[in-house]
Design a protein around this motif. Structure first.
Motif, PDB file in Angstrom:
ATOM      1  N   ALA A  43       0.272 -15.802  38.868  1.00 53.58           N
ATOM      2  CA  ALA A  43      -0.692 -14.722  38.637  1.00 53.58           C
ATOM      3  C   ALA A  43      -0.446 -13.519  39.545  1.00 53.58           C
ATOM      4  CB  ALA A  43      -2.117 -15.237  38.824  1.00 53.58           C
ATOM      5  N   CYS A  44       0.025 -13.756  40.752  1.00 54.13           N
ATOM      6  CA  CYS A  44       0.134 -12.676  41.748  1.00 54.13           C
ATOM      7  C   CYS A  44       1.564 -12.363  42.154  1.00 54.13           C
ATOM      8  CB  CYS A  44      -0.682 -13.035  42.989  1.00 54.13           C
ATOM      9  SG  CYS A  44      -2.446 -13.077  42.707  1.00 54.13           S
ATOM     10  N   ARG A  45       2.525 -12.980  41.518  1.00 50.26           N
ATOM     11  CA  ARG A  45       3.912 -12.686  41.864  1.00 50.26           C
ATOM     12  C   ARG A  45       4.799 -12.939  40.658  1.00 50.26           C
ATOM     13  NH1 ARG A  45       5.963 -17.877  44.356  1.00 50.26           N
ATOM     14  NH2 ARG A  45       4.201 -19.323  44.373  1.00 50.26           N
ATOM     15  N   PHE A  76     -17.149 -15.538  43.871  1.00 50.38           N
ATOM     16  CA  PHE A  76     -16.918 -14.103  44.010  1.00 50.38           C
ATOM     17  C   PHE A  76     -15.474 -13.805  44.391  1.00 50.38           C
ATOM     18  CE2 PHE A  76     -21.484 -12.388  44.812  1.00 50.38           C
ATOM     19  CZ  PHE A  76     -21.850 -12.909  43.579  1.00 50.38           C
ATOM     20  N   PHE A  77     -14.901 -14.632  45.264  1.00 54.25           N
ATOM     21  CA  PHE A  77     -13.519 -14.424  45.676  1.00 54.25           C
ATOM     22  C   PHE A  77     -12.585 -14.550  44.480  1.00 54.25           C
ATOM     23  CE2 PHE A  77      -9.437 -16.099  47.262  1.00 54.25           C
ATOM     24  CZ  PHE A  77      -9.081 -15.069  48.113  1.00 54.25           C
ATOM     25  N   PHE A  78     -12.789 -15.603  43.682  1.00 53.63           N
ATOM     26  CA  PHE A  78     -11.913 -15.822  42.528  1.00 53.63           C
ATOM     27  C   PHE A  78     -12.128 -14.723  41.492  1.00 53.63           C
ATOM     28  CE2 PHE A  78     -10.208 -18.161  38.852  1.00 53.63           C
ATOM     29  CZ  PHE A  78      -9.044 -18.646  39.411  1.00 53.63           C
ATOM     30  N   ASP A  79     -13.378 -14.340  41.268  1.00 51.13           N
ATOM     31  CA  ASP A  79     -13.671 -13.269  40.317  1.00 51.13           C
ATOM     32  C   ASP A  79     -13.002 -11.973  40.742  1.00 51.13           C
ATOM     33  OD1 ASP A  79     -15.709 -12.209  38.074  1.00 51.13           O
ATOM     34  OD2 ASP A  79     -15.744 -10.798  39.742  1.00 51.13           O
ATOM     35  N   HIS A  80     -13.078 -11.675  42.026  1.00 58.77           N
ATOM     36  CA  HIS A  80     -12.471 -10.442  42.532  1.00 58.77           C
ATOM     37  C   HIS A  80     -10.955 -10.480  42.401  1.00 58.77           C
ATOM     38  CE1 HIS A  80     -10.653  -7.905  45.674  1.00 58.77           C
ATOM     39  NE2 HIS A  80     -11.626  -7.076  45.382  1.00 58.77           N
ATOM     40  N   GLU A  81     -10.354 -11.622  42.731  1.00 59.10           N
ATOM     41  CA  GLU A  81      -8.905 -11.714  42.665  1.00 59.10           C
ATOM     42  C   GLU A  81      -8.403 -11.628  41.228  1.00 59.10           C
ATOM     43  OE1 GLU A  81      -6.868 -11.729  45.239  1.00 59.10           O
ATOM     44  OE2 GLU A  81      -8.604 -11.554  46.547  1.00 59.10           O
ATOM     45  N   THR A 122      -3.677 -18.156  49.146  1.00 55.01           N
ATOM     46  CA  THR A 122      -4.424 -18.921  48.138  1.00 55.01           C
ATOM     47  C   THR A 122      -3.988 -18.537  46.731  1.00 55.01           C
ATOM     48  OG1 THR A 122      -6.220 -17.289  48.213  1.00 55.01           O
ATOM     49  CG2 THR A 122      -6.445 -19.251  49.594  1.00 55.01           C
ATOM     50  N   MET A 123      -3.996 -17.253  46.433  1.00 55.15           N
ATOM     51  CA  MET A 123      -3.663 -16.813  45.084  1.00 55.15           C
ATOM     52  C   MET A 123      -2.182 -16.959  44.764  1.00 55.15           C
ATOM     53  SD  MET A 123      -6.589 -16.162  43.898  1.00 55.15           S
ATOM     54  CE  MET A 123      -6.140 -15.472  42.313  1.00 55.15           C
ATOM     55  N   ARG A 124      -1.347 -17.203  45.748  1.00 54.76           N
ATOM     56  CA  ARG A 124       0.079 -17.389  45.469  1.00 54.76           C
ATOM     57  C   ARG A 124       0.328 -18.668  44.674  1.00 54.76           C
ATOM     58  NH1 ARG A 124       3.646 -16.670  48.849  1.00 54.76           N
ATOM     59  NH2 ARG A 124       5.110 -18.319  48.310  1.00 54.76           N
ATOM     60  N   TYR A 125      -0.634 -19.593  44.663  1.00 55.10           N
ATOM     61  CA  TYR A 125      -0.477 -20.839  43.912  1.00 55.10           C
ATOM     62  C   TYR A 125      -1.226 -20.813  42.578  1.00 55.10           C
ATOM     63  CZ  TYR A 125       1.146 -22.477  48.433  1.00 55.10           C
ATOM     64  OH  TYR A 125       1.839 -22.619  49.610  1.00 55.10           O
ATOM     65  N   VAL A 126      -1.905 -19.719  42.275  1.00 55.98           N
ATOM     66  CA  VAL A 126      -2.675 -19.620  41.039  1.00 55.98           C
ATOM     67  C   VAL A 126      -1.782 -19.078  39.931  1.00 55.98           C
ATOM     68  CG1 VAL A 126      -4.654 -18.519  39.917  1.00 55.98           C
ATOM     69  CG2 VAL A 126      -4.819 -19.272  42.297  1.00 55.98           C
ATOM     70  N   THR A 127      -1.864 -19.698  38.759  1.00 61.54           N
ATOM     71  CA  THR A 127      -1.094 -19.250  37.607  1.00 61.54           C
ATOM     72  C   THR A 127      -2.035 -18.636  36.572  1.00 61.54           C
ATOM     73  OG1 THR A 127      -1.260 -21.335  36.390  1.00 61.54           O
ATOM     74  CG2 THR A 127       0.535 -21.134  38.002  1.00 61.54           C
TER      75      THR A 127
END
Length: 424
Positions: free
Chosen positions: A381-383, A160-165, A14-19
């Motif tokens: 964001a994550c890579r 909560f998931f997004f906040d934590h990530e 999921t977070m691999r597509y977040v910028t």
């Protein structure tokens, strides 16, 4: 739902597509919410206190924030004080400021002012008068209510998931030099457990890692000295190089959690009740400032106020700052819109808006902004890299394949022409 996200390791896919477009907006939203909470506390003080006490509440709130900010810079006070004293002042800046302004109203003529302090329980019983037991007797609830609770449960899970990530991303950025762990899934399990316990106890789910997580990383920053061998004028010499990095451990987080547990339980809960609400407002201001101070949106906003001749040089592929400025304005406007939504009855749905920003960035914004502008202001964001880098990497094999096909066609055409000439 948290357990399911952990089992399927949702972080990886999921977070691999977040910028950073979305994470910066979310971080700015948290800062605004903290500032708004501080204003709300001061509004309550205005309604419940005399004018003189209200003026002191404003002084206490601003003083708590300014003293915490001042002490947080103690590590740069060299050569003043011993290094460990400077480190202690830096790491416990907020705690020291809170203690100072808790005791301040009891000194001199300030002691005669009326005060508004945190409400705490004086006995071991539920604070709500409608409840006689701590646990929610959910087994007595209608099935329809339990089914309807799935919808807010999903929204809380997404939030909560997004906040934590996002907090994990911010507190492990390159400047901290931390090793990014593979234990995010276990953190989600723990978060799901605490959320479930809050539901059983009938209290709001407690979670808010922004900006506590980056504040924790900042407090653990220290200077590391390494000796390296260098060659100067043909001679090998030893030089000492200094670098900043985070001292990674789990004791401080554990001790913080233990202290929280101690102060929400009798008899230390009574000590917590001595805290003026103005100090809480000052803490909110400090946390909002600390989160905002590391947000790139703030620095790009300063670019909007900077004369063109004073702006830093851009990469050669970018012609002007207009694309960067519009990108920043869009981020600020979107954040304000989401914040307004949080003040309405539709507040529980605001995480859905934040999640919607992810496909908007990948599918819409690249058709409006120039690729090089987006490459300059945004990134995964994550890579490593940016969406534009990935598109270029995918396009290269196609370009090579097309060139090979063109070369084959040209060779084939040349062969046919040669054959035709030979026949003639």
């Amino acid at each position: 739902m948290h357990y399911l996200l952990a089992i399927i390791n949702a972080h990886d896919w999921t977070m691999r597509y977040v910028t950073t477009f979305s994470t910066e907006i979310f971080s700015l939203l948290n800062s605004i919410i903290y500032f708004h909470k501080a204003i709300q506390e001061l509004e309550r003080a205005h309604r419940g206190l005399s004018f003189a006490a209200f003026l002191y509440a404003i002084i206490g709130a601003i003083g708590t924030m300014l003293l915490a900010i001042f002490l947080s810079t103690a590590e740069s006070w060299k050569p003043l004080f011993h290094r460990y004293i400077r480190l202690a002042l830096t790491e416990y800046a907020a705690a020291i400021s809170i203690l100072v302004f808790i005791g301040m109203p009891h000194i001199g003529e300030l002691a005669s002012l009326d005060k508004q302090t945190l409400e705490v329980s004086t006995s071991f019983k539920p604070t709500s008068r409608d409840r006689s037991v701590f646990f929610v007797q959910f087994w007595h609830l209608p099935i329809s209510w339990i089914s309807a609770a799935i919808i807010p449960g999903m929204i809380i899970t997404v939030l909560f998931f997004f906040d934590h990530e996002v907090s994990s991303i911010i507190c492990t950025i390159d400047r901290y030099g931390t090793r990014k762990p593979g234990g995010f899934a276990w953190d989600i399990v723990l978060l799901g457990t605490t959320t479930a316990l809050c539901g059983i106890l009938g209290i709001p789910p407690a979670n808010g890692l922004l900006p506590q997580a980056p504040l924790h990383s900042e407090s653990l920053m220290h200077t590391k000295r390494d000796e390296v061998q260098v060659i100067v004028d043909g001679e090998e010499k030893t030089q000492t190089r200094e670098g900043r990095m985070v001292y990674e451990q789990r004791w401080s987080a554990f001790l913080h959690a233990a202290a929280i547990l101690a102060f929400v339980s009798p008899p230390l809960q009574h000590v917590l009740g001595l805290t003026p609400t103005s100090v809480l407002a000052g803490l909110f201001l400090f946390m909002g400032e600390q989160s905002l101070s590391v947000n790139p949106i703030l620095y790009r906003f300063f670019y909007l106020l900077t004369p063109q001749s004073e702006l830093p040089a851009l990469p050669n592929a970018i012609k002007s700052y207009w694309g960067v400025h519009i990108y920043t304005i869009v981020q600020i406007v979107v954040t304000v819109v989401i914040f307004i939504v949080t003040l309405t009855k539709g507040a529980p749905a605001f995480p859905v808006i934040i999640i919607a920003l992810v496909p908007i960035r990948l599918l819409v914004m690249n058709r409006i902004w120039h690729r090089e502008d987006l490459r300059f202001v945004d990134a995964w964001a994550c890579r490593e890299g940016t969406p534009e880098d990935d598109e270029d990497a995918q396009a290269r094999p196609r370009d090579v394949e097309l060139r090979v096909m063109e070369s084959d066609l040209q060779t084939a055409d040349g062969g046919r022409q040669t054959g035709e000439i030979g026949i003639v």
